[in-house]
Structure formats: C-alpha cells, structure tokens
Design an enzyme around this catalytic site. Structure first.
Site, PDB file in Angstrom:
ATOM      1  N   TYR A  18      -7.883   3.064  -7.927  1.00 28.97           N
ATOM      2  CA  TYR A  18      -8.604   2.020  -8.924  1.00 28.97           C
ATOM      3  C   TYR A  18      -9.542   1.456  -8.183  1.00 28.97           C
ATOM      4  O   TYR A  18      -9.581   1.262  -7.272  1.00 28.97           O
ATOM      5  CB  TYR A  18      -7.551   1.023  -9.419  1.00 28.97           C
ATOM      6  CG  TYR A  18      -6.405   0.294  -8.560  1.00 28.97           C
ATOM      7  CD1 TYR A  18      -6.913  -1.040  -8.117  1.00 28.97           C
ATOM      8  CD2 TYR A  18      -5.222   0.689  -8.057  1.00 28.97           C
ATOM      9  CE1 TYR A  18      -6.250  -1.754  -7.171  1.00 28.97           C
ATOM     10  CE2 TYR A  18      -4.585  -0.069  -7.202  1.00 28.97           C
ATOM     11  CZ  TYR A  18      -5.136  -1.179  -6.874  1.00 28.97           C
ATOM     12  OH  TYR A  18      -4.173  -2.173  -5.592  1.00 28.97           O
ATOM     13  N   ASP A  50      -9.248  -1.161   3.120  1.00 25.77           N
ATOM     14  CA  ASP A  50      -8.382  -0.979   4.079  1.00 25.77           C
ATOM     15  C   ASP A  50      -7.114  -0.124   3.928  1.00 25.77           C
ATOM     16  O   ASP A  50      -6.667   0.662   4.439  1.00 25.77           O
ATOM     17  CB  ASP A  50      -7.941  -2.490   4.745  1.00 25.77           C
ATOM     18  CG  ASP A  50      -7.509  -3.358   3.688  1.00 25.77           C
ATOM     19  OD1 ASP A  50      -7.514  -3.118   2.440  1.00 25.77           O
ATOM     20  OD2 ASP A  50      -6.816  -4.287   4.082  1.00 25.77           O
ATOM     21  N   ARG A  51      -6.577  -0.385   2.692  1.00 29.25           N
ATOM     22  CA  ARG A  51      -5.343   0.517   2.157  1.00 29.25           C
ATOM     23  C   ARG A  51      -5.782   1.694   1.906  1.00 29.25           C
ATOM     24  O   ARG A  51      -5.119   2.495   2.301  1.00 29.25           O
ATOM     25  CB  ARG A  51      -4.722  -0.079   0.971  1.00 29.25           C
ATOM     26  CG  ARG A  51      -4.260  -1.823   0.851  1.00 29.25           C
ATOM     27  CD  ARG A  51      -3.475  -2.298  -0.315  1.00 29.25           C
ATOM     28  NE  ARG A  51      -2.662  -1.353  -0.881  1.00 29.25           N
ATOM     29  CZ  ARG A  51      -2.332  -1.388  -2.193  1.00 29.25           C
ATOM     30  NH1 ARG A  51      -2.774  -2.086  -3.156  1.00 29.25           N
ATOM     31  NH2 ARG A  51      -1.455  -0.509  -2.642  1.00 29.25           N
ATOM     32  N   GLY A 107      -8.146  -2.348  -2.259  1.00 22.66           N
ATOM     33  CA  GLY A 107      -8.784  -3.058  -1.025  1.00 22.66           C
ATOM     34  C   GLY A 107      -9.217  -1.684  -0.087  1.00 22.66           C
ATOM     35  O   GLY A 107      -8.272  -0.560   0.031  1.00 22.66           O
ATOM     36  N   GLY A 121     -10.640  -7.325   8.863  1.00 23.10           N
ATOM     37  CA  GLY A 121      -9.400  -7.794   7.954  1.00 23.10           C
ATOM     38  C   GLY A 121      -9.133  -9.215   7.488  1.00 23.10           C
ATOM     39  O   GLY A 121     -10.483  -9.911   7.781  1.00 23.10           O
ATOM     40  N   SER A 179      -7.786 -11.632   8.603  1.00 23.19           N
ATOM     41  CA  SER A 179      -7.718 -12.911   9.696  1.00 23.19           C
ATOM     42  C   SER A 179      -8.643 -12.569  10.829  1.00 23.19           C
ATOM     43  O   SER A 179      -8.813 -13.476  11.759  1.00 23.19           O
ATOM     44  CB  SER A 179      -6.302 -13.113   9.938  1.00 23.19           C
ATOM     45  OG  SER A 179      -5.646 -11.917  10.400  1.00 23.19           O
ATOM     46  N   ARG A 180      -8.943 -11.156  11.074  1.00 21.78           N
ATOM     47  CA  ARG A 180      -9.835 -11.136  12.454  1.00 21.78           C
ATOM     48  C   ARG A 180     -10.342  -9.767  12.144  1.00 21.78           C
ATOM     49  O   ARG A 180     -10.224  -9.116  11.251  1.00 21.78           O
ATOM     50  CB  ARG A 180      -8.706 -11.225  13.744  1.00 21.78           C
ATOM     51  CG  ARG A 180      -7.621 -10.257  13.335  1.00 21.78           C
ATOM     52  CD  ARG A 180      -6.448 -10.308  14.588  1.00 21.78           C
ATOM     53  NE  ARG A 180      -5.173  -9.598  14.276  1.00 21.78           N
ATOM     54  CZ  ARG A 180      -4.352  -9.181  15.394  1.00 21.78           C
ATOM     55  NH1 ARG A 180      -4.785  -9.587  16.729  1.00 21.78           N
ATOM     56  NH2 ARG A 180      -3.307  -8.486  15.045  1.00 21.78           N
TER      57      ARG A 180
END
Length: 259
Positions: free
Chosen positions: A97, A103-104, A101, A13, A15-16
């Site tokens: 698209y 992740d999403r 991301g 992610g 931040s980590r």
C-alpha cells in the site's frame, strides 16, 4: 579498493541514522549515529558521521543510497551531489500500500532475496513491526505497535510516579516485587507473548517458512523470546542488516540501468 566502487547505504530511522559501507556488492561495515544537525555539503560527507576507515582512505565524497522515514532529515541531504534517494517505486514487491514505510518494504524485499522463501520480518526499532511477504514477493500484511523503548518512554511520560528504567539483559521475574522489575515484566512478557502469537499464526499459514528478527532491538527481543520459548531459537534468524540487503538490491538495479 577503487573509490568509484565504494558507496554508502543510509537508512534514516525514527530515532537515529543507520549506515552501511559497501564495496560494490560486498558489505564492509555497519554503524549507527545520531541525527544530522546541519545541511550536508555538496561535495563532502560529514566526517563526524563516518567510520574512521572511510576517512583514512579519503572516501568522503562517494555515492549515498538513502532511504528515509523522517522528511526533516531527508531535507538535509538534498544538496549532496552524489545522493541517490530511494522510494517505494524502487522496491519490487507487489500488493504494497502507498503509505507503507520504506524501511519495512526494503527489509521485506531484502529478506525474500536473501532467504528465497516466504518471510515474516519482525523489526524491533522505535516501532515494532511485523511484515509478511510470500516467496513470489507479494506483500501479505503486517502490524505496527510501539517498540520496547517506546513503551518504556510512554509509561514514563504519561504517569507521574513511575520511573524511567533501562531494559535488562535477561528476562526479569514475571512476578516482580519492586516497581522497576514490574515495569520490565509487564512490557517484556506481554511483548514476547504477542510476538509468539504472530509467529504461530504465520506458521499456521506458511509452515516452516522463515521468521527473521531485524532492527536495533532484534538481538535483545530474540534473547527474551528464546529464554521464554527456547524451541524458537533453532527456527528463527536474527539478521540486523535486512534493510541494507534491500538497499543493495536497489543499488544493483540502478547499476544495470547505467549506460
């Protein structure tokens, strides 16, 4: 457990690092760690980033299924011999698209596969994202804004006199009488009002379909929201593992393709 049945899902992610240990399709454990600082060895996972049970069982050279939004961290894994790098082409959603991301997309695909209905995924991480998909796995749309901690950090960085605060465990007073609570009030009440607005609009389009909270701040965001709008507690779900559900789907598809 056979060694070859074990594998790790790793979501990098903003931040980590977010980890999940699986034995075949069964989720064993999840945990988070800071970023890597060095290149990963070809035939050994970094012990400092593994849970003790993996080390005790000698599971330090097993497959990694990696999804990342941070290219510099991805590069540190390139030499690992059992790396399986995920991309948007692995994700069976339509209408997405090219710059969404991963992740999403993974969390949305994981939500559809798990809950079998149209889903609004609200991901409370470094960024707060809204991702809507219908039950045919078609991406409908979404939104992105700074997350809770990102807003706090920005306020501290961009102002000379305002302090850095920590997020409270309960809703702060709306009408604060000190600076720290005023910051918490402004950010939290504005954010949960915005979240409620997105949820209400979702249910206007897809009545009674699923709303899910995920991400590092999912529990805290939902706690704030339920304190202000208690009727939402019975109508929404907190599932911090949606991205891992999505990575597991990629694992299953790739297993089918093996001879």
């Amino acid at each position: 457990m056979e060694h070859e049945d074990n594998w790790l899902a790793l979501a990098i992610g903003n931040s980590r690092l977010h980890w999940a240990w699986y034995c075949r399709q069964t989720l064993i454990k999840t945990w988070n760690t800071p970023y890597l600082g060095n290149q990963v060895k070809p035939s050994q996972l970094p012990p400092l980033f593994l849970c003790p049970e993996l080390i005790e069982q000698g599971l330090m050279f097993i497959p990694i299924y990696l999804a990342s939004v941070v290219s510099s961290q991805t590069q540190l894994w390139q030499g690992y011999h059992k790396l399986n790098l995920l991309s948007l082409t692995d994700i069976q959603l339509t209408n997405i698209y090219s710059t969404i991301g991963i992740d999403r997309a993974l969390a949305a695909w994981g939500a559809i596969a798990t809950y079998q209905q149209s889903c609004l995924v609200i991901d409370g991480g470094t960024a707060l994202t809204f991702t809507a998909v219908d039950k045919q796995s078609k991406f409908i749309g979404g939104a992105i804004l700074p997350g809770l901690r990102g807003q706090l950090a920005t306020l501290k960085q961009e102002t000379a006199a305002l302090p850095q605060i920590t997020l409270p465990d309960t809703l702060p007073p709306r009408w604060a009488d000190n600076t720290e609570q005023a910051i918490a009030s402004g950010i939290i009440y504005t954010m949960i009002s915005g979240i409620q607005s997105f949820i209400n609009d979702w249910w206007r389009q897809f009545p009674d379909n699923q709303v899910l909270f995920t991400g590092g701040d999912a529990k805290l965001l939902s706690l704030y929201l339920y304190s202000q709008f208690p009727e939402l507690k019975q109508k929404t779900i907190v599932d911090p593992n949606l991205i891992f559900h999505g990575i597991k789907l990629v694992y299953e598809e790739r297993q089918k393709q093996q001879p």
